[in-house]
Design an enzyme around this catalytic site. Structure first.
Site, PDB file in Angstrom:
ATOM      1  N   HIS A  55     -42.332 -53.123  11.948  1.00  0.00           N
ATOM      2  CA  HIS A  55     -43.792 -52.511  12.193  1.00  0.00           C
ATOM      3  C   HIS A  55     -44.305 -52.091  10.856  1.00  0.00           C
ATOM      4  CE1 HIS A  55     -45.952 -49.536  14.527  1.00  0.00           C
ATOM      5  NE2 HIS A  55     -47.125 -50.055  13.621  1.00  0.00           N
ATOM      6  N   HIS A  57     -47.988 -52.531   8.305  1.00  0.00           N
ATOM      7  CA  HIS A  57     -49.566 -53.039   7.978  1.00  0.00           C
ATOM      8  C   HIS A  57     -49.639 -53.250   6.818  1.00  0.00           C
ATOM      9  CE1 HIS A  57     -50.561 -51.051  12.077  1.00  0.00           C
ATOM     10  NE2 HIS A  57     -49.373 -50.504  11.831  1.00  0.00           N
ATOM     11  N   ARG A  59     -52.088 -55.063   5.433  1.00  0.00           N
ATOM     12  CA  ARG A  59     -53.560 -54.928   5.065  1.00  0.00           C
ATOM     13  C   ARG A  59     -53.858 -56.102   4.441  1.00  0.00           C
ATOM     14  NH1 ARG A  59     -53.595 -50.712   8.197  1.00  0.00           N
ATOM     15  NH2 ARG A  59     -53.239 -48.637   7.458  1.00  0.00           N
ATOM     16  N   ASN A  89     -53.837 -55.653  12.810  1.00  0.00           N
ATOM     17  CA  ASN A  89     -54.981 -55.086  12.567  1.00  0.00           C
ATOM     18  C   ASN A  89     -55.442 -55.233  11.286  1.00  0.00           C
ATOM     19  OD1 ASN A  89     -52.988 -53.304  11.508  1.00  0.00           O
ATOM     20  ND2 ASN A  89     -54.058 -51.362  12.057  1.00  0.00           N
ATOM     21  N   HIS A 171     -48.329 -49.515  21.191  1.00  0.00           N
ATOM     22  CA  HIS A 171     -48.688 -48.330  20.850  1.00  0.00           C
ATOM     23  C   HIS A 171     -49.360 -47.398  22.035  1.00  0.00           C
ATOM     24  CE1 HIS A 171     -50.872 -45.670  17.567  1.00  0.00           C
ATOM     25  NE2 HIS A 171     -51.144 -45.119  18.853  1.00  0.00           N
ATOM     26  N   HIS A 218     -43.091 -46.302  17.527  1.00  0.00           N
ATOM     27  CA  HIS A 218     -42.953 -44.853  17.110  1.00  0.00           C
ATOM     28  C   HIS A 218     -43.219 -43.794  18.085  1.00  0.00           C
ATOM     29  CE1 HIS A 218     -47.295 -45.814  17.830  1.00  0.00           C
ATOM     30  NE2 HIS A 218     -47.417 -46.629  16.557  1.00  0.00           N
ATOM     31  N   ASP A 283     -43.528 -48.320  10.417  1.00  0.00           N
ATOM     32  CA  ASP A 283     -45.196 -48.281  10.404  1.00  0.00           C
ATOM     33  C   ASP A 283     -45.717 -47.963   9.238  1.00  0.00           C
ATOM     34  OD1 ASP A 283     -47.596 -48.169  11.630  1.00  0.00           O
ATOM     35  OD2 ASP A 283     -47.458 -46.187  12.629  1.00  0.00           O
ATOM     36  N   HIS A 287     -53.265 -46.117   3.135  1.00  0.00           N
ATOM     37  CA  HIS A 287     -54.785 -45.894   2.934  1.00  0.00           C
ATOM     38  C   HIS A 287     -54.695 -45.398   1.514  1.00  0.00           C
ATOM     39  CE1 HIS A 287     -55.774 -46.447   7.172  1.00  0.00           C
ATOM     40  NE2 HIS A 287     -54.898 -45.802   7.687  1.00  0.00           N
TER      41      HIS A 287
HETATM   42  C1  NCD Z   1     -52.021 -47.510  11.688  1.00  0.00           C
HETATM   43  C2  NCD Z   1     -53.019 -48.297  10.560  1.00  0.00           C
HETATM   44  O1  NCD Z   1     -53.594 -47.489   9.811  1.00  0.00           O
HETATM   45  O2  NCD Z   1     -53.083 -49.328  10.490  1.00  0.00           O
HETATM   46  N1  NCD Z   1     -52.257 -46.179  11.447  1.00  0.00           N
HETATM   47  C3  NCD Z   1     -51.405 -45.240  11.963  1.00  0.00           C
HETATM   48  O3  NCD Z   1     -51.662 -44.133  12.201  1.00  0.00           O
HETATM   49  N2  NCD Z   1     -50.434 -45.448  12.729  1.00  0.00           N
HETATM   50  C4  NCD Z   1     -52.525 -47.905  13.080  1.00  0.00           C
HETATM   51  C5  NCD Z   1     -51.417 -47.841  13.850  1.00  0.00           C
HETATM   52  O4  NCD Z   1     -50.816 -48.507  14.019  1.00  0.00           O
HETATM   53  O5  NCD Z   1     -51.908 -46.945  14.927  1.00  0.00           O
HETATM   54 ZN    ZN Z   2     -48.683 -49.359  13.204  1.00  0.00          ZN
END
Ligand code: NCD
Ligand code: ZN
Length: 416
Positions: A55, A57, A59, A89, A171, A218, A283, A287
């Protein structure tokens, strides 16, 4: 043949062994003594299977100001992760075959570790078209990317995924249980997206899942864990194990589902130690510092963690809080099994994905050490035990704790 020696985690225990890796990068032999044209002896350091983070991200494409595939997979390697599964995403979101193919083409040759891609089908028809994805991700509530679906829609998607024996990662938060109050700090945020929202969503999922293969992302508290039905799998994140809403993190600690209380965190840790949670997944959701410096209520949810999951847990082994077999199971064996990919185990015929770690080598976690593009980590100052070396299909990708190569990672396609 390249031969890598050390105290190898093989068939559930540590033994002084040599691993021979052939020119295809696969493990050809595991023996007490092996001769090869290249011998690398790691002495009494531990050799464990490279971690599989199911899991993340990264980006990429579309949000490269936060992270990109080269930077995110380099950080993964530094943290002992040799396979990542990337969430859909990104921008454009991976909801169509065209987006999936474009993302795969875009990432080609840019990853430091092996990777698999999720898709987010928004309809049962899309499920059929997105079969190349390693698994599906479905959001029951709004989070970064706005990919949430209604419960009836989720049910249709589950039926279609079931027909294809495809894994659905969920999720699970029920927006019907969210409060409208604007959260100004971590404790408010915990109250605004409360534990019961998770519990209810997981109970709904248990009711409608039928024969679908379901994995709950999660779980943040014991109540959520207790709602996961037998036969489904679940994961816990390092931030829910090591951080809580009492920490002075401000919006940097804002994440979905939220950080809970210290007591919730303790209960979750105990459940994890007891083997009640299948997998640890980061996860990793970076950001930028700028985005996280906004007012709490405006700041995006998500925090980075791909490089610190293994080091933080490895530190607990040294402290006597966790058993090594449990760690290897949660960070390598089970995540690979859940995704249905041939990774996560040291054995003949498997890829030579290995991490080498000296449990005595304890370092402070710092933003500089983990090298995220976003430039920060919520675990700043905590102690971690980072791998000294990492091999991907037998090739070194980390040496002396630093990432040394890029672009060797390959995409793992769905086997179904
Ligand atoms: C994730 C993200 O920023 O892509 N944020 C999070 O709080 N976990 C999106 C997600 O998977 O919920
Ligand atoms: Zn996530």
């Amino acid at each position: 043949m390249r031969v890598i020696s050390g105290r190898v985690f093989f068939r559930g225990q540590l033994e002084p062994l040599s691993i021979g890796i052939d020119e295809k990068g696969q493990i050809a032999a595991i023996k007490k003594v092996l001769r090869g044209d290249e011998q690398i002896d790691h002495g009494d350091a531990l050799i464990l299977p490279g971690c599989v983070d199911l899991h993340v991200h990264m980006r990429d494409p579309g949000l490269r100001r936060k992270e990109d595939f080269p930077s995110g997979t380099r950080s993964a390697a530094i943290g002992g992760v040799t396979t990542v599964a990337d969430m859909p995403n990104t921008v454009p979101a991976v909801t169509t075959t065209a987006a999936l193919d474009a993302k795969a083409a875009e990432l080609q040759g840019r990853a430091a570790v092996d990777y698999a891609l999720y898709a987010a089908p928004r309809s049962p028809e899309a499920v059929l078209r997105l079969n190349d994805a390693v698994a599906f991700k479905v959001y029951m509530a709004e989070s970064t990317g706005n990919l949430e679906v209604t419960v009836p829609r989720l049910e249709e998607i589950l039926r279609a995924a079931e027909a294809q024996s495809k894994l659905v990662v969920v999720h699970a938060e029920d927006p019907g249980k969210f409060s409208r109050q604007k959260a100004k700090n971590l404790r408010d945020y915990d109250a605004a997206r409360p534990k019961v929202a998770e519990e209810t969503a997981i109970a709904t999922l248990a009711r409608i899942r039928g024969g679908a293969r379901v994995h709950v992302a999660h779980v943040s508290c014991l109540e959520a864990l207790n709602s996961v039905p037998a036969g489904a799998t679940c994961e816990v994140t390092p931030h829910h194990l090591f951080l809580d809403a009492s920490k002075a993190l401000g919006a940097r600690g804002k994440v979905n589902p939220p950080l809970r209380s210290p007591a919730d965190r303790d209960a979750l840790w105990d459940a994890f130690r007891q083997g009640r949670i299948d997998a640890v997944a980061s996860d990793h959701a970076p950001h930028t510092m700028d985005e996280k410096s906004a007012l709490f209520e405006e700041a995006p949810a998500g925090l980075p963690g791909v490089a610190t999951a293994f080091p933080l847990l490895m530190r607990r082994i040294r402290a006597g809080d966790l058993d090594l077999p449990r760690l290897v199971s949660a960070m390598a064996v089970r995540p690979a099994e859940i995704l249905g990919i041939a990774k996560g185990t040291i054995d003949v015929g498997r890829d030579g994905d290995l991490l080498v770690v000296d449990p005595r080598n304890i370092e402070a976690v710092t933003a500089k050490r983990v090298r995220y593009k976003c430039g920060w980590t919520p675990f700043e100052g905590m102690e971690g035990c980072f791998p000294r070396a990492v091999y991907l299909r037998g090739e070194p990708i980390v040496e002396d704790g630093e990432a040394i190569s890029e672009g060797q990672g390959r995409m793992i396609r769905a086997s179904a």
